[in-house]
Design a protein around this motif. Sequence first.
Motif, PDB file in Angstrom:
ATOM      1  N   VAL A 139     134.129 108.810  89.717  1.00 55.47           N
ATOM      2  CA  VAL A 139     135.015 108.750  90.884  1.00 55.47           C
ATOM      3  C   VAL A 139     136.364 108.178  90.450  1.00 55.47           C
ATOM      4  CG1 VAL A 139     135.372 107.720  93.142  1.00 55.47           C
ATOM      5  CG2 VAL A 139     133.087 108.416  92.446  1.00 55.47           C
ATOM      6  N   PRO A 140     137.464 108.886  90.706  1.00 56.52           N
ATOM      7  CA  PRO A 140     138.782 108.345  90.350  1.00 56.52           C
ATOM      8  C   PRO A 140     139.025 107.083  91.171  1.00 56.52           C
ATOM      9  CG  PRO A 140     138.942 110.624  91.112  1.00 56.52           C
ATOM     10  CD  PRO A 140     137.568 110.163  91.411  1.00 56.52           C
ATOM     11  N   ASN A 141     139.297 105.963  90.513  1.00 55.86           N
ATOM     12  CA  ASN A 141     139.272 104.686  91.229  1.00 55.86           C
ATOM     13  C   ASN A 141     140.390 104.551  92.265  1.00 55.86           C
ATOM     14  OD1 ASN A 141     141.366 104.215  89.466  1.00 55.86           O
ATOM     15  ND2 ASN A 141     140.146 102.929  88.104  1.00 55.86           N
ATOM     16  N   LEU A 142     141.563 105.120  91.926  1.00 60.03           N
ATOM     17  CA  LEU A 142     142.670 105.006  92.873  1.00 60.03           C
ATOM     18  C   LEU A 142     142.341 105.769  94.158  1.00 60.03           C
ATOM     19  CD1 LEU A 142     145.432 103.837  93.269  1.00 60.03           C
ATOM     20  CD2 LEU A 142     146.393 105.953  92.385  1.00 60.03           C
ATOM     21  N   LEU A 143     141.775 106.947  93.964  1.00 61.06           N
ATOM     22  CA  LEU A 143     141.414 107.778  95.106  1.00 61.06           C
ATOM     23  C   LEU A 143     140.407 107.039  95.995  1.00 61.06           C
ATOM     24  CD1 LEU A 143     141.991 110.662  96.094  1.00 61.06           C
ATOM     25  CD2 LEU A 143     139.820 111.324  95.091  1.00 61.06           C
ATOM     26  N   LEU A 144     139.441 106.419  95.365  1.00 60.53           N
ATOM     27  CA  LEU A 144     138.415 105.694  96.121  1.00 60.53           C
ATOM     28  C   LEU A 144     139.046 104.583  96.955  1.00 60.53           C
ATOM     29  CD1 LEU A 144     135.252 105.292  96.451  1.00 60.53           C
ATOM     30  CD2 LEU A 144     135.583 103.360  94.914  1.00 60.53           C
ATOM     31  N   ILE A 148     138.965 104.282 100.952  1.00 62.78           N
ATOM     32  CA  ILE A 148     138.384 103.116 101.625  1.00 62.78           C
ATOM     33  C   ILE A 148     139.406 102.478 102.557  1.00 62.78           C
ATOM     34  CG2 ILE A 148     137.580 100.757 101.235  1.00 62.78           C
ATOM     35  CD1 ILE A 148     136.037 101.767  98.859  1.00 62.78           C
ATOM     36  N   ASN A 149     140.651 102.374 102.057  1.00 65.15           N
ATOM     37  CA  ASN A 149     141.705 101.820 102.889  1.00 65.15           C
ATOM     38  C   ASN A 149     141.899 102.629 104.160  1.00 65.15           C
ATOM     39  OD1 ASN A 149     143.809  99.613 102.454  1.00 65.15           O
ATOM     40  ND2 ASN A 149     143.102 100.121 100.396  1.00 65.15           N
ATOM     41  N   ALA A 150     141.941 103.947 103.960  1.00 60.41           N
ATOM     42  CA  ALA A 150     142.232 104.816 105.100  1.00 60.41           C
ATOM     43  C   ALA A 150     141.085 104.813 106.105  1.00 60.41           C
ATOM     44  CB  ALA A 150     142.500 106.236 104.605  1.00 60.41           C
ATOM     45  N   PHE A 184     138.376  93.518  97.436  1.00 54.74           N
ATOM     46  CA  PHE A 184     137.154  93.066  96.743  1.00 54.74           C
ATOM     47  C   PHE A 184     136.124  94.183  96.708  1.00 54.74           C
ATOM     48  CE2 PHE A 184     137.759  88.444  98.340  1.00 54.74           C
ATOM     49  CZ  PHE A 184     138.673  88.225  97.335  1.00 54.74           C
ATOM     50  N   GLY A 185     135.878  94.724  97.889  1.00 54.31           N
ATOM     51  CA  GLY A 185     134.804  95.709  98.010  1.00 54.31           C
ATOM     52  C   GLY A 185     135.064  96.933  97.170  1.00 54.31           C
ATOM     53  N   SER A 186     136.266  97.495  97.313  1.00 54.76           N
ATOM     54  CA  SER A 186     136.511  98.757  96.617  1.00 54.76           C
ATOM     55  C   SER A 186     136.581  98.539  95.116  1.00 54.76           C
ATOM     56  CB  SER A 186     137.775  99.420  97.147  1.00 54.76           C
ATOM     57  OG  SER A 186     138.831  98.494  97.173  1.00 54.76           O
ATOM     58  N   MET A 187     137.175  97.417  94.692  1.00 53.25           N
ATOM     59  CA  MET A 187     137.266  97.204  93.246  1.00 53.25           C
ATOM     60  C   MET A 187     135.896  96.887  92.640  1.00 53.25           C
ATOM     61  SD  MET A 187     140.923  95.336  92.723  1.00 53.25           S
ATOM     62  CE  MET A 187     140.508  94.817  91.081  1.00 53.25           C
ATOM     63  N   ALA A 188     135.104  96.116  93.373  1.00 53.48           N
ATOM     64  CA  ALA A 188     133.769  95.802  92.841  1.00 53.48           C
ATOM     65  C   ALA A 188     132.953  97.082  92.695  1.00 53.48           C
ATOM     66  CB  ALA A 188     133.047  94.817  93.748  1.00 53.48           C
TER      67      ALA A 188
END
Lengths: 319, 335
Positions: A139-144, A148-150, A184-188
């Motif tokens: 999964v491309p991390n930036l996209l994720l 998640i933000n959106a 935190f959540g998305s980076m973890a």
Amino acid sequence: MTLVQTNPIITDDEPPVSLWRDAWHRLKRNKLAIFGLCVIVVLAFAAVFGPYLTPFDFLSQDLDARNQAPSLLHLFGTDDLGRDVFSRVVYGTRTAFLVAVVVTAIALAIGTTLGAIAGFFGDPYDRVIMWLTDMTMSVPNLLLVVVINASLKNPIAKWMEAQYMATLNPFYRETIWIDFFLVFGSMALISWPPYARLVRAQVLSIRSRPYITAAMALGLPNRIIMMRYVVPNALGPLIVSVSAGLGTAMVLESAFSFLGVGVNPPTPSWGNMISDGLRVWQHYPHLLAAPAFVLGLASVAFSFLGDGLNDALNPRGSK
Amino acid sequence: MTAQNKQERLLDVKGLTVEIDGRRGPAVVVDGIDLYVGKGETLGVVGESGCGKSLTMLSLMRLLPNKIKVTKGTAEFNGRDLQTMSNRELRKVRGGDIGFVFQDPMTSLNPVMKVGDQLCEPLIYHRKMSKADARKRAVELLRLVGIPGPEERLDAYPHELSGGMRQRVMIAIGLACDPKLLIADEPTTALDVTIQAQIVDLVKDLRNKLGMSVVWITHDLALIAGLADRVVVLYAGTVVEDAPVDDLYANPSHPYTRGLLASIPTLSDAPAARLSSIGGTPPEPGRRPAGCPFAPRCPLAMDICLREVPKLEPISSEGRHRAACFAVNTALKAA
């Protein structure tokens, strides 16, 4: 006892020190690693106590003193709202450390548990966990983070608002926690696979060592063998990777904040300060230079320390 | 020892077969081994490297690595089959009733754990002792195995101890829960001769004191002479001879045992005499001959040896001396 008593022999090729003290001795000889360690200690101190010690509040604006160059009063100058950049960088250190430590801790917990299970118990756990790891890594991390933000930001904000209305607890008005929670959540979620792979590889190699068979022959339960025999022996490379991981997490947080999907203003983060500074750097270079320099310094410090730890904890690699 | 009686057998292994899953299909490494250990008896298991000594003992406790599996046979300990009991029950037997001492003291201790903690682990787990009681018992155990200054040694890491000390610690760990059976897998191979003698004396001493049974795996026939009550000789994963220790040395029957004994140098040999040896090498697992596995190297080999596998049959000592050899058995019948 009719035995011949032998002397308490201590082998003379190894001094009587523990593995960790030995590693510390080797680390001390590595100047770059000690430099990194010092920088990290200073930054960590700034992160914990800094906001109480800086002469200015990181939020208070002084519109008479906007865009000032660095001076004795304002070490890193002031920004377009007259806020003290030094205080904001110090507070940004807190943001960076908070994110780095929490994210790395979560990623480490998930990665170590999954990796240890995969390595120790083998198939079918191994197969399923490795699928999961590969999937996550693809999964491309930036996209994720953007997704998640959106998708989660508004629901959480609404929930917090509702909680505030219901309880009047001021905690729920602090929208900053939404940012942190999402970051935190998305980076973890994207940071644990390297730990899982590393731990799995370590456990696979350790599992076949004689002392593991010996521990099993003692009838110890798998849980104890895992926690006291496997994990401590896998710790060396893991520490190195955590040190590097902390640096990476800081850079990643800055990158996300720079792009506006991380920590949002007015909470200072090195990333959003760099983003702000970038617009005016031709006129006020210090607004870009200060956070960028500290971010670079932190990243380099963690790299040096990681490298040093790698050499120190791996006796075969040292001369 | 009157270990003939079935009731007195502590460990009774029947037809144990172990196979390795190789690239070219399964290869048999332990081929239907029968052996038993009486209560209070010391059994020596002898054979050259790769004959399946260690694998047999590991397979008893279901400690085999991946891809190596027990395919047939039973191993009863105190009347209960170790091969079919649940993992939970097996864990109680491991370390509790059966103590294990491993070959290599350098790598069989956890390098990042103090020896005292490693010694306390089985006590806390099997005997439900408190940490403080376990430490007291650990001091006793270290004293028992002849480690001077046991209180200080508890807080030492394995790399701070010499090989002999580490082997003693291993033995102390094996003995921690007063096992009924101690399985020692070449515990002195990594040590020099003086330490070897000390360890052998120590185990003899402890066996007499604690009344446990011992299985001592070794390739050293001379060492086992002063220690064991009975010796089982393994060759290529089969038992070729099983005899009370004095009988074995006085009257070795199987050509392989004779070869082994003949290749021990003695002080009375002429200084220039060549050391006798057994020609050839043991068969590789997976390429075992059709008949007796020793036949290709055997000076007495006959036609039947190449076609059929000999059975372990009694030859003397009221049936307690047994050998698996056509030549020996036919000679006996003819007499």
